[in-house]
Each structure stands twice: as structure tokens, then as C-alpha cells.
Design a protein around this motif. Structure first.
Motif, PDB file in Angstrom:
ATOM      1  N   TRP A  76       0.820  -1.211   0.000  1.00 29.24           N
ATOM      2  CA  TRP A  76       0.000   0.000   0.000  1.00 29.24           C
ATOM      3  C   TRP A  76       0.857   1.265   0.000  1.00 29.24           C
ATOM      4  O   TRP A  76       0.478   2.273  -0.611  1.00 29.24           O
ATOM      5  N   THR A  77       1.987   1.239   0.688  1.00 26.16           N
ATOM      6  CA  THR A  77       2.866   2.411   0.641  1.00 26.16           C
ATOM      7  C   THR A  77       3.440   2.608  -0.756  1.00 26.16           C
ATOM      8  O   THR A  77       3.704   3.743  -1.171  1.00 26.16           O
ATOM      9  N   TYR A  78       3.622   1.523  -1.491  1.00 22.06           N
ATOM     10  CA  TYR A  78       4.084   1.638  -2.872  1.00 22.06           C
ATOM     11  C   TYR A  78       2.963   2.151  -3.778  1.00 22.06           C
ATOM     12  O   TYR A  78       3.184   3.006  -4.641  1.00 22.06           O
ATOM     13  N   ILE A  79       1.751   1.659  -3.558  1.00 21.07           N
ATOM     14  CA  ILE A  79       0.622   2.115  -4.369  1.00 21.07           C
ATOM     15  C   ILE A  79       0.379   3.603  -4.173  1.00 21.07           C
ATOM     16  O   ILE A  79       0.175   4.363  -5.139  1.00 21.07           O
ATOM     17  N   GLY A 139       4.219   9.014  -2.426  1.00 24.96           N
ATOM     18  CA  GLY A 139       4.032  10.426  -2.737  1.00 24.96           C
ATOM     19  C   GLY A 139       4.799  10.936  -3.934  1.00 24.96           C
ATOM     20  O   GLY A 139       4.629  12.094  -4.329  1.00 24.96           O
ATOM     21  N   ASP A 140       5.657  10.105  -4.560  1.00 28.15           N
ATOM     22  CA  ASP A 140       6.379  10.557  -5.748  1.00 28.15           C
ATOM     23  C   ASP A 140       5.632  10.126  -7.005  1.00 28.15           C
ATOM     24  O   ASP A 140       4.605   9.462  -6.956  1.00 28.15           O
ATOM     25  N   SER A 141       6.188  10.499  -8.149  1.00 22.02           N
ATOM     26  CA  SER A 141       5.524  10.204  -9.419  1.00 22.02           C
ATOM     27  C   SER A 141       5.632   8.732  -9.803  1.00 22.02           C
ATOM     28  O   SER A 141       4.983   8.296 -10.757  1.00 22.02           O
ATOM     29  N   LYS A 142       6.444   7.948  -9.073  1.00 20.52           N
ATOM     30  CA  LYS A 142       6.585   6.517  -9.359  1.00 20.52           C
ATOM     31  C   LYS A 142       5.546   5.659  -8.643  1.00 20.52           C
ATOM     32  O   LYS A 142       5.406   4.477  -8.948  1.00 20.52           O
ATOM     33  N   GLY A 143       4.852   6.241  -7.671  1.00 20.72           N
ATOM     34  CA  GLY A 143       3.800   5.498  -6.997  1.00 20.72           C
ATOM     35  C   GLY A 143       2.699   5.126  -7.981  1.00 20.72           C
ATOM     36  O   GLY A 143       2.386   5.887  -8.899  1.00 20.72           O
ATOM     37  N   ALA A 150       1.223   7.713 -10.607  1.00 23.32           N
ATOM     38  CA  ALA A 150       1.599   7.449 -11.999  1.00 23.32           C
ATOM     39  C   ALA A 150       0.368   7.299 -12.880  1.00 23.32           C
ATOM     40  O   ALA A 150       0.318   7.815 -14.004  1.00 23.32           O
ATOM     41  N   PHE A 151      -0.639   6.602 -12.370  1.00 26.57           N
ATOM     42  CA  PHE A 151      -1.876   6.424 -13.143  1.00 26.57           C
ATOM     43  C   PHE A 151      -2.600   7.747 -13.346  1.00 26.57           C
ATOM     44  O   PHE A 151      -3.054   8.065 -14.452  1.00 26.57           O
ATOM     45  N   LEU A 152      -2.703   8.552 -12.289  1.00 28.29           N
ATOM     46  CA  LEU A 152      -3.435   9.814 -12.390  1.00 28.29           C
ATOM     47  C   LEU A 152      -2.704  10.817 -13.277  1.00 28.29           C
ATOM     48  O   LEU A 152      -3.334  11.565 -14.034  1.00 28.29           O
TER      49      LEU A 152
END
Length: 306
Positions: free
Chosen positions: A135-138, A141-145, A149-151
């Protein structure tokens, strides 16, 4: 014959009845010993310590109701933790309970192989140890999450959202994770309850005029699942009010602006970091009292099915 009936009525001396059931007491002894040492004695000790000032280095000093007065009138963080705990419990407890029941009901309608596969999938969150890292990866707070990344790729946002540190969003993330984790032992109890249903009642209900699956659920299924419903409610209450470890693992300890701070985390803060064991015990007593009241209310609400 008369003497035998008296024995069966329980009129024989207590010592004799205990001796006759000695095998049962021997089997119960290991559990009762562990329960007494690790549950009953700590609970009773917490009540006594809640009226003391105790730092684990000196002998406890009796202070009366000072800890409780400080808790409700002077500790602003406690008030916030109490509010957060109630919000999490009222949202995740009933929602997780209903979800567990509905999912178990739907899975029960499937064929055997698919049913057991889905049960394993649904119960997997309880078996996983470091599930919070996913969940912390999903919600990183960076653009790689994954979420950011999806948004960003969808053009919905331009800059990454701080899901786990912004108090506007981290509460929502924690709610999602807690509800997902709620498919635990209560869910398995519901599955077992559905498998143990007496099918003859459904045939009798069909003769009496029950026409659809929802009527079957209300008039036939639920009355047979009283013990499972009560057990699931107890587990749901325990999980809902004991929220804290998931919050700390996902949003930090403490979280920004104490947005996901709960009574359990407040108790751990004073008990394991500040070593104010008297005050921590008072928080534990309040948390236990809230859980006990909630359990009594839910038990009464489910009494018609038990």
C-alpha cells in the motif's frame, strides 16, 4: 434409579462433580493458565495502575483520578485520538462486517473448487506479514507510486499527491486498507456457517412460501448462523477499535497533524516511548470500556438470531 437421576440433576457435591469431570479440567488447564497469566492479570493490573503514576523505575504512586482528568480535560491529542478511533470504528467495523458476510454468501453459491480458491484469496491479507509495503508503494508520494503514476498519465493531476503525509488524503487511504484487512477470521466463521446450514429448512421454507434468495437469507439462513454472526461481530469490534498498527505503518507514527492517530497509538506512545505506564493504563481502560459497551449493544442487536 433415583440416585442416578439426582446425580444427573447436578445435586451431588461440587467436589464430586469436579472429580468426575477431571479429564475436562486437565485439558482446560493449559489454556486457563495462559489466559490468566497473559490476559486476566494484565487487565486487572491495568485497572489498578490507571490510578497511579508509574514510570517503571519507581514504585507506583497513587494519584486517584488524576490520569482520567488529565486525559479528558488537558490532553488535546487524546481527544483527537478518541475521535479518530470512533470514526474508524463506525466506518470500518460495520462495513468490514457486512463485506465479510456478503462475500462469504456470494462465494458459497459457487462450485467447490472456485469457492476454496476465492476463500484463500480473500483471507490472504490476514496471512501476509508485510502487506503494508504494497500500500505504501501504491500510494507513494512521488511520481513513481502506482496511484500518482496512473493519475498523471491519465491527465487527471499534474503534480504528485502526497497520499500518506497529507492529512486530507491519508485518512482515506487508511480506511481503504483497514476495510481490505477486515476479511479475517470473521470471514472464515461466516464461510463455516454457510457450509453447516441444514438444507432441510430451505425445503420447508419453500413449501411455506419463501420465494427468493433474499427471503431465504432473512428467514432461514440468518437464524441458523447466530453463533457465527456473534463471533464475527466480536472480531469486527476488536479489529475496529484496535486500529493503529496499520496507521503507523502506512502514515507514520505520529502521522501528520495526528490525522490517523488512534487510542491504541496514543497508549503505545505513553507506554513504550514515554514510559508513563499509569497514564497508558488509563487509556487502555477507556479503550476497553468503549469496546465492551459496543459489544453489549451489538450482542443485543443480534440476540434475535442467536
Amino acid at each position: 434409579m433415583k440416585q442416578k437421576s439426582k446425580r444427573n440433576d447436578g445435586t451431588q457435591p461440587l467436589r464430586t462433580r469436579i472429580w468426575n469431570a477431571r479429564a475436562s479440567y486437565v485439558l482446560m488447564f493449559p489454556f486457563m493458565l495462559l489466559f490468566t497469566v497473559f490476559v486476566a492479570i494484565p487487565m486487572i493490573s491495568s485497572v489498578f495502575l490507571s490510578f497511579t503514576s508509574f514510570n517503571m523505575l519507581q514504585m507506583p504512586k497513587f494519584v486517584g483520578f488524576d490520569n482520567y482528568i488529565r486525559m479528558f480535560l488537558e490532553d488535546d491529542i487524546f481527544v483527537k485520538a478518541l475521535k479518530n478511533t470512533l470514526v474508524f470504528a463506525l466506518l470500518t467495523g460495520p462495513l468490514g462486517y457486512i463485506m465479510s458476510f456478503v462475500v462469504a454468501w456470494l462465494i458459497n453459491e459457487m462450485n467447490r473448487a472456485l469457492r476454496w480458491f476465492l476463500i484463500l484469496i480473500m483471507y490472504a491479507p490476514t496471512l501476509a506479514g508485510n502487506i503494508y509495503y504494497i500500500w505504501t508503494y501504491i500510494f507513494s508520494g512521488d511520481s513513481k507510486g502506482l496511484m500518482n503514476a496512473f493519475l498523471i498519465s491519465s491527465g487527471i493531476i499534474n503534480d504528485p499527491v502526497q497520499w500518506l503525509t497529507d492529512s486530507t488524503y491519508n485518512v482515506i487511504v487508511v480506511l481503504i486498507v483497514i476495510v481490505w484487512l477486515s476479511l479475517g477470521s470473521g470471514f472464515l466463521a461466516f464461510v463455516a456457517g454457510f457450509n453447516a446450514l441444514d438444507r432441510s429448512y430451505f425445503e420447508a421454507a419453500a413449501i411455506d412460501g419463501v420465494k427468493n434468495r433474499f427471503q431465504e437469507l432473512w428467514y432461514v439462513t440468518l437464524p441458523q448462523m447466530g453463533p457465527q454472526l456473534l463471533f464475527g461481530a466480536v472480531m469486527s469490534i476488536s479489529g475496529a477499535f484496535a486500529v493503529g498498527y496499520a496507521n503507523a505503518a502506512i502514515t507514520g507514527f505520529p502521522s501528520s497533524n495526528y490525522s490517523t492517530h488512534t487510542l491504541l497509538l496514543h497508549m503505545l506512545d505513553y507506554g513504550t516511548i514515554r514510559f508513563e505506564m499509569g497514564y497508558a493504563s488509563a487509556i487502555a481502560v477507556v479503550l476497553f470500556a468503549i469496546m465492551l459497551i459496543s459489544w453489549v449493544v451489538i450482542r443485543k442487536a443480534l440476540s434475535k438470531f442467536s
